[in-house]
Design a protein around this motif. Structure first.
Motif, PDB file in Angstrom:
ATOM      1  N   LYS A 118      51.124 -20.196 121.006  1.00  0.00           N
ATOM      2  CA  LYS A 118      50.351 -19.631 122.118  1.00  0.00           C
ATOM      3  C   LYS A 118      48.839 -19.851 121.998  1.00  0.00           C
ATOM      4  O   LYS A 118      48.058 -20.344 122.825  1.00  0.00           O
ATOM      5  N   LEU A 119      48.354 -19.349 120.684  1.00  0.00           N
ATOM      6  CA  LEU A 119      46.892 -19.426 120.469  1.00  0.00           C
ATOM      7  C   LEU A 119      46.523 -20.756 120.198  1.00  0.00           C
ATOM      8  O   LEU A 119      45.468 -21.093 120.813  1.00  0.00           O
ATOM      9  N   LYS A 120      47.418 -21.927 119.871  1.00  0.00           N
ATOM     10  CA  LYS A 120      46.964 -23.223 119.717  1.00  0.00           C
ATOM     11  C   LYS A 120      46.768 -23.597 120.950  1.00  0.00           C
ATOM     12  O   LYS A 120      45.793 -24.507 121.442  1.00  0.00           O
ATOM     13  N   LYS A 121      47.829 -23.277 121.863  1.00  0.00           N
ATOM     14  CA  LYS A 121      47.598 -23.928 123.436  1.00  0.00           C
ATOM     15  C   LYS A 121      46.306 -23.219 124.106  1.00  0.00           C
ATOM     16  O   LYS A 121      45.795 -24.283 124.583  1.00  0.00           O
ATOM     17  N   VAL A 122      46.058 -22.280 124.024  1.00  0.00           N
ATOM     18  CA  VAL A 122      44.745 -21.552 124.464  1.00  0.00           C
ATOM     19  C   VAL A 122      43.742 -22.329 123.884  1.00  0.00           C
ATOM     20  O   VAL A 122      42.634 -22.862 124.814  1.00  0.00           O
ATOM     21  N   LEU A 134      40.958 -24.507 125.858  1.00  0.00           N
ATOM     22  CA  LEU A 134      39.645 -24.202 125.962  1.00  0.00           C
ATOM     23  C   LEU A 134      38.693 -25.256 125.500  1.00  0.00           C
ATOM     24  O   LEU A 134      37.551 -25.522 126.107  1.00  0.00           O
ATOM     25  N   GLU A 135      39.264 -26.051 124.624  1.00  0.00           N
ATOM     26  CA  GLU A 135      38.556 -27.292 124.010  1.00  0.00           C
ATOM     27  C   GLU A 135      38.317 -28.482 125.049  1.00  0.00           C
ATOM     28  O   GLU A 135      37.315 -29.121 125.218  1.00  0.00           O
ATOM     29  N   GLN A 136      39.430 -28.325 126.119  1.00  0.00           N
ATOM     30  CA  GLN A 136      39.344 -29.460 127.008  1.00  0.00           C
ATOM     31  C   GLN A 136      38.226 -29.175 127.937  1.00  0.00           C
ATOM     32  O   GLN A 136      37.804 -29.977 128.515  1.00  0.00           O
ATOM     33  N   GLN A 137      38.085 -27.859 128.597  1.00  0.00           N
ATOM     34  CA  GLN A 137      37.564 -27.115 129.509  1.00  0.00           C
ATOM     35  C   GLN A 137      36.077 -27.122 129.099  1.00  0.00           C
ATOM     36  O   GLN A 137      35.126 -27.035 129.750  1.00  0.00           O
ATOM     37  N   TYR A 138      35.881 -26.745 127.947  1.00  0.00           N
ATOM     38  CA  TYR A 138      34.436 -26.305 127.237  1.00  0.00           C
ATOM     39  C   TYR A 138      34.245 -26.962 125.952  1.00  0.00           C
ATOM     40  O   TYR A 138      34.251 -26.319 124.935  1.00  0.00           O
ATOM     41  N   PRO A 139      34.106 -28.151 126.103  1.00  0.00           N
ATOM     42  CA  PRO A 139      33.952 -28.925 124.485  1.00  0.00           C
ATOM     43  C   PRO A 139      32.777 -28.694 123.967  1.00  0.00           C
ATOM     44  O   PRO A 139      32.870 -28.371 122.586  1.00  0.00           O
ATOM     45  N   VAL A 140      31.673 -28.430 124.622  1.00  0.00           N
ATOM     46  CA  VAL A 140      30.483 -28.172 123.841  1.00  0.00           C
ATOM     47  C   VAL A 140      30.597 -26.639 123.114  1.00  0.00           C
ATOM     48  O   VAL A 140      30.069 -26.391 122.155  1.00  0.00           O
TER      49      VAL A 140
END
Length: 110
Positions: free
Chosen positions: A79-83, A87-93
């Motif tokens: 679950k942590l890996k999915k979250v 987050l990496e997709q939505q907020y890459p910077v």
């Protein structure tokens, strides 16, 4: 004459009743010691068997609990890996800044 024959010959020649009585008493004492030791060993074996059954039951319960904890932890990590991926997709910077400030731990399997 062979050793057993010599021994038997000496036993047969014993005339002194006190020697025979002493030998019989020594044999009875040895038999009583043997029987006492056997009773003690049987009691110890029974105790060991009951303790083993008790400890084995605890061991199986703890093993089952460890398997459950492992599967729960695996679920949490998935679950942590999915979250983290979301987050990496939505907020890459922001994720790159966070990873620079707090690099992931490297865990080695022993």
């Amino acid at each position: 004459m062979t050793l057993p024959n010599t021994f038997a010959h000496h036993i047969i020649e014993i005339d002194n009743q006190d020697d025979v009585t002493t030998m019989l008493k020594n044999q009875d004492d040895c038999l009583e010691i043997y029987q006492s030791s056997q009773r003690n060993l049987e009691a110890f074996n029974n105790f060991s068997e009951s303790r083993y059954r008790q400890v084995h039951g605890h061991f199986e319960a703890h093993t089952k609990l460890l398997h459950e904890v492992k599967s729960d932890l695996n679920g949490v990590f998935i679950k942590l890996k999915k979250v983290k991926a979301l987050l990496e997709q939505q907020y890459p910077v922001e994720m790159n800044l966070a990873l620079d400030a707090h690099p992931p731990l490297v865990v080695t399997d022993d």
